[in-house]
Design an enzyme around this catalytic site. Structure first.
Site, PDB file in Angstrom:
ATOM      1  N   GLY A   2       6.831   2.515   2.574  1.00 23.78           N
ATOM      2  CA  GLY A   2       8.281   2.599   2.527  1.00 23.78           C
ATOM      3  C   GLY A   2       8.923   1.912   1.335  1.00 23.78           C
ATOM      4  O   GLY A   2      10.085   1.548   1.400  1.00 23.78           O
ATOM      5  N   LYS A   3       8.189   1.767   0.243  1.00 23.14           N
ATOM      6  CA  LYS A   3       8.772   1.116  -0.935  1.00 23.14           C
ATOM      7  C   LYS A   3       9.876   1.981  -1.527  1.00 23.14           C
ATOM      8  O   LYS A   3      10.989   1.505  -1.768  1.00 23.14           O
ATOM      9  CB  LYS A   3       7.681   0.855  -1.988  1.00 23.14           C
ATOM     10  CG  LYS A   3       6.603  -0.081  -1.498  1.00 23.14           C
ATOM     11  CD  LYS A   3       5.585  -0.380  -2.568  1.00 23.14           C
ATOM     12  CE  LYS A   3       4.753   0.837  -2.951  1.00 23.14           C
ATOM     13  NZ  LYS A   3       3.982   1.377  -1.826  1.00 23.14           N
TER      14      LYS A   3
ATOM     15  N   GLU B 161     -22.043   9.390  21.711  1.00 22.06           N
ATOM     16  CA  GLU B 161     -20.704   8.823  21.937  1.00 22.06           C
ATOM     17  C   GLU B 161     -20.706   7.849  23.106  1.00 22.06           C
ATOM     18  O   GLU B 161     -20.073   6.788  23.027  1.00 22.06           O
ATOM     19  CB  GLU B 161     -19.678   9.937  22.173  1.00 22.06           C
ATOM     20  CG  GLU B 161     -19.416  10.844  20.975  1.00 22.06           C
ATOM     21  CD  GLU B 161     -19.064  10.080  19.700  1.00 22.06           C
ATOM     22  OE1 GLU B 161     -18.481   8.980  19.789  1.00 22.06           O
ATOM     23  OE2 GLU B 161     -19.403  10.578  18.607  1.00 22.06           O
TER      24      GLU B 161
ATOM     25  N   PRO C 120       0.829  -1.211   0.000  1.00 17.73           N
ATOM     26  CA  PRO C 120       0.000   0.000   0.000  1.00 17.73           C
ATOM     27  C   PRO C 120       0.864   1.262   0.000  1.00 17.73           C
ATOM     28  O   PRO C 120       2.057   1.181   0.299  1.00 17.73           O
ATOM     29  CB  PRO C 120      -0.787  -0.108   1.317  1.00 17.73           C
ATOM     30  CG  PRO C 120      -0.549  -1.464   1.847  1.00 17.73           C
ATOM     31  CD  PRO C 120       0.694  -1.986   1.230  1.00 17.73           C
TER      32      PRO C 120
HETATM   33  P1  ADP Z   1       5.772   4.344  -0.717  1.00 22.13           P
HETATM   34  O1  ADP Z   1       5.627   2.926  -0.251  1.00 22.13           O
HETATM   35  O2  ADP Z   1       4.448   4.930  -1.042  1.00 22.13           O
HETATM   36  O3  ADP Z   1       6.795   4.521  -1.754  1.00 22.13           O
HETATM   37  P2  ADP Z   1       7.584   5.918   0.798  1.00 22.13           P
HETATM   38  O4  ADP Z   1       8.756   5.018   0.728  1.00 22.13           O
HETATM   39  O5  ADP Z   1       7.606   7.095  -0.084  1.00 22.13           O
HETATM   40  O6  ADP Z   1       6.237   5.103   0.587  1.00 22.13           O
HETATM   41  O7  ADP Z   1       7.404   6.361   2.297  1.00 22.13           O
HETATM   42  C1  ADP Z   1       7.058   7.666   2.656  1.00 22.13           C
HETATM   43  C2  ADP Z   1       7.670   8.045   3.978  1.00 22.13           C
HETATM   44  O8  ADP Z   1       7.115   7.267   5.028  1.00 22.13           O
HETATM   45  C3  ADP Z   1       9.139   7.765   4.047  1.00 22.13           C
HETATM   46  O9  ADP Z   1       9.871   8.847   3.563  1.00 22.13           O
HETATM   47  C4  ADP Z   1       9.378   7.551   5.533  1.00 22.13           C
HETATM   48  O10 ADP Z   1       9.566   8.794   6.177  1.00 22.13           O
HETATM   49  C5  ADP Z   1       8.085   6.968   6.004  1.00 22.13           C
HETATM   50  N1  ADP Z   1       8.170   5.523   6.127  1.00 22.13           N
HETATM   51  C6  ADP Z   1       7.419   4.614   5.481  1.00 22.13           C
HETATM   52  N2  ADP Z   1       7.726   3.369   5.836  1.00 22.13           N
HETATM   53  C7  ADP Z   1       8.708   3.455   6.747  1.00 22.13           C
HETATM   54  C8  ADP Z   1       9.473   2.499   7.499  1.00 22.13           C
HETATM   55  N3  ADP Z   1       9.257   1.198   7.375  1.00 22.13           N
HETATM   56  N4  ADP Z   1      10.409   2.962   8.337  1.00 22.13           N
HETATM   57  C9  ADP Z   1      10.616   4.271   8.482  1.00 22.13           C
HETATM   58  N5  ADP Z   1       9.955   5.228   7.796  1.00 22.13           N
HETATM   59  C10 ADP Z   1       8.996   4.844   6.945  1.00 22.13           C
HETATM   60 ZN    ZN Z   2     -21.163   7.542  16.016  1.00 20.32          ZN
END
Ligand code: ADP
Ligand code: ZN
Ligand code: MG
Length: 610
Positions: free
Chosen positions: A211-212, A428, A207
């Site tokens: 962090g891809k 609530e 998704p």
């Molecule tokens: P995508 O999977 O959409 O490519 P990104 O790699 O661009 O996502 O992640 C966006 C930001 O979220 C990163 O720059 C980082 O700051 C944070 N992030 C996402 N996953 C991780 C992780 N496993 N560890 C640390 N930071 C993360």
């Molecule tokens: Zn409600």
């Protein structure tokens, strides 16, 4: 796309301007130089001039005579005339001792003229054009606009991305797979010795925000080899064939720099399934075909590894996924509890926090959040600390920023009438009470009736004790009952219903539908998949796969599931109506109460017993 259209327009305009200026230049300025251009004349003029002794130079060719005449005022002019059968000519010319027989006097002139009037201006305009382009592309922040069909992959060498695997928390499986690839690039001999072929390509799927891209950057940081990074959208060009040319160029560069890593982000933009119909996107298909060809073309032993990332793996062309291409799939899933805690800690290192922050509590409150969202929570907390004039981030900053991410900012100055506030409070507490009185429900963490920018007028936050991987039927039903608890309280106390329950209704329906169509949890259907998820990582849209009659039955089934849960919620509230009143008034007074406060009131004996 738009830029390139503009660009073509600019080229045309510029070319027209240049040509016109050159013509004007030739018409106005060149006549000054044009004195020495050749004039045609007749033979008798030549003889005349010869007699008068005006000729200074002469050149005799097979069929033409060229000669230079000097006027009284010293100016010279070149003439050309046909050659007559005149045997005495040479002797006559010899008589005049001043005449020079020349090889070429006007040719050099012609060349010069041509240079001055055409070549120089064109060179001048080309230089001007280049300067313009450079300044333009600098302003646009892009690469050279002139480079059609050239890949503008950024090349990173070691550590230039500044990211390493230490920056990526959780995602251990993904890291492990990537470490192996990095290792291969460092010492391919080890793998060649045993006869292993390393994958040519690996596909990072997951998704958004997991962090891809970050993982790929970390690979670049770890690998001591060149790292080409390009986004799929950069291959999409206005002209058919340009994208393919870019792919070719990218792989040519990569081959020259091997061993190296090529990273194609958002690969689904070019790798979408090719469909049979002719209305297909030619440009994209050509680009994809080129990519397929290039991936087959290079030598697996040479050490070019291709990484790609996507959040729509199901839309990729199967040809791209077959062995020998992107045959290895590296999942980057939403982080689990431990993963979330680790990610929070990684990002918290970048900010100043108080000691003994309970990251586990924050991680528990953020089930389902992606790495990007967690990073955002940390930053939001730091901003809040600054706003409140503190030097260190504390626990409450983090908790508040979780809510900001979930529900938006507090709307402090929203004016809500007392009557409406009362309804919201009962609503609530209705949720919270129903949750608390069912054993398959997560504990209440916080209840608030402070409105938020997302439009929520209040909410009840439930936080599980630990990580949940499965949902039982009982839990699902309890969840639906909890969601109907708000509306139930409105009905019970005010004998009315409000629009405030719309979000609850949406969520309850979603769970009930999934129970019937995907989890096989209903009484009338067995383990039948009535719906399939079409894009797993982007919202999980589903498509119905059943006959209209069945669809009808599904709706009935969903309705009866929700109805039963609703009735259950009403009965729970009726049994506990005194607690409902007490808690609602407490909440009205305090606006925000914690789970402990809630449980204290719920569990204490009634103060006044009748
Ligand atoms: P995508 O999977 O959409 O490519 P990104 O790699 O661009 O996502 O992640 C966006 C930001 O979220 C990163 O720059 C980082 O700051 C944070 N992030 C996402 N996953 C991780 C992780 N496993 N560890 C640390 N930071 C993360
Ligand atoms: Zn409600
Ligand atoms: Mg990305």
């Amino acid at each position: 796309m738009k830029n390139e259209k503009n660009f073509v327009k600019q080229i045309i305009i510029f070319t027209i301007i240049s040509l016109v200026s050159i013509l004007v230049l030739n018409a106005v300025i060149m006549p000054q130089f044009g004195k020495r251009s050749v004039k045609d004349t007749n033979y008798s003029f030549f003889l005349n001039q010869l007699d008068e002794g005006n000729i200074t130079q002469v050149k005799i060719e097979d069929s033409e005579i060229r000669f230079e005449v000097e006027n009284e005022d010293g100016k010279t002019q070149i003439y050309s005339t046909g050659r007559m059968d005149d045997p005495d000519l040479v002797t006559r010319l010899h008589k005049d001792k001043d005449i020079i027989f020349t090889e070429s006097f006007e040719e050099s002139n012609l060349l010069l003229e041509f240079l001055v009037s055409w070549v120089l201006p064109i060179i001048f305009f080309i230089i001007l054009w280049n300067v313009l382009i450079k300044s333009m592309s600098k302003r646009m922040g892009g690469g050279n606009a002139m480079q059609f069909g050239k890949s503008n992959a950024k090349i990173y060498v070691k550590a230039q991305t500044g990211k390493t695997f230490a920056d990526v928390a959780g995602q251990d499986e993904a890291k492990e797979a990537l470490v192996e690839i990095v290792d291969f690039l460092h010492n391919p001999g080890k793998y060649a010795e045993i006869g292993a072929n390393l994958p040519k390509g690996a596909l990072l799927v997951g998704p958004p925000g997991t962090g891809k891209t970050l993982l790929a950057q970390a690979v670049a940081g770890e690998a001591e080899v060149p790292f080409f990074s390009i986004s799929g959208s950069e291959f999409v060009e206005m002209f058919v064939g340009m994208g393919a040319a870019k792919v070719r160029d990218l792989f040519k560069q990569a081959n020259e720099k091997a061993p190296c890593i090529v990273f194609i982000d958002e690969v689904d933009t070019i790798g979408k399934k090719r469909d049979g119909n002719f209305s297909g996107n030619d440009e994209r298909e050509q680009t994809l075909n080129q990519l397929l060809t290039e991936m087959d073309g290079f030598d697996g032993q040479k050490g070019v590894v291709i990484l790609a990332a996507t959040n729509r793996p199901e839309s990729l062309d199967p040809a791209l996924l077959r062995p020998g291409r992107f045959d290895r799939r590296i999942p980057a899933e939403l982080p689990d509890l431990a993963g979330r805690e680790a990610i929070l800690k990684v990002h918290a290192k970048k900010i100043k926090t108080e000691e003994n922050i309970d990251f586990n509590a924050i991680a528990r409150a953020t089930a389902g959040a992606s790495g990007a969202e967690l990073a955002n929570i940390i930053n939001e907390a730091a901003l809040r600390a600054v706003r409140n004039g503190r030097k260190l981030v504390n626990q409450s900053d983090l908790e508040e920023s979780v809510e900001v991410i979930i529900a938006g900012y507090q709307r402090k100055n929203a004016v809500i009438s007392q009557k409406e506030k009362e309804i919201i409070a009962y609503h609530e507490i209705g949720h919270a009470l129903v949750a608390a009185k069912q054993k398959d429900s997560a504990p209440v963490h916080k209840i608030t009736i402070i409105p938020r920018t997302s439009g929520a007028l209040g909410y009840t936050m439930q936080v599980d004790e630990g990580e949940k991987f499965l949902m039982t039927k009982e839990e699902a039903l309890a969840r639906i009952a909890t969601l109907t608890g708000g509306r139930s309280a409105e009905e019970l106390i005010f004998n009315t219903c409000t629009s405030g329950a719309s979000n609850d209704i949406e969520q309850a329906t979603k769970i009930a539908r999934a129970m019937v169509t995907r989890y096989g949890m209903s009484s009338s259907f067995d383990m039948i998949a009535l719906e399939t998820v079409t894009n797993q990582y982007l919202g999980g849209d589903t498509s119905l796969a059943c006959s209209p009659e069945t669809a009808h039955k599904i709706d009935d089934e969903i309705n009866s599931l929700v109805k039963k849960s609703h009735e259950k919620a009403v009965s729970i509230l009726t049994e506990n109506i005194s607690k409902l009143h007490e808690l609602a008034h407490f909440l009205l007074e305090k606006e925000t109460i914690t789970g402990e406060e809630f449980m204290d009131i719920l569990n204490k004996e009634p103060a006044i017993s009748m």
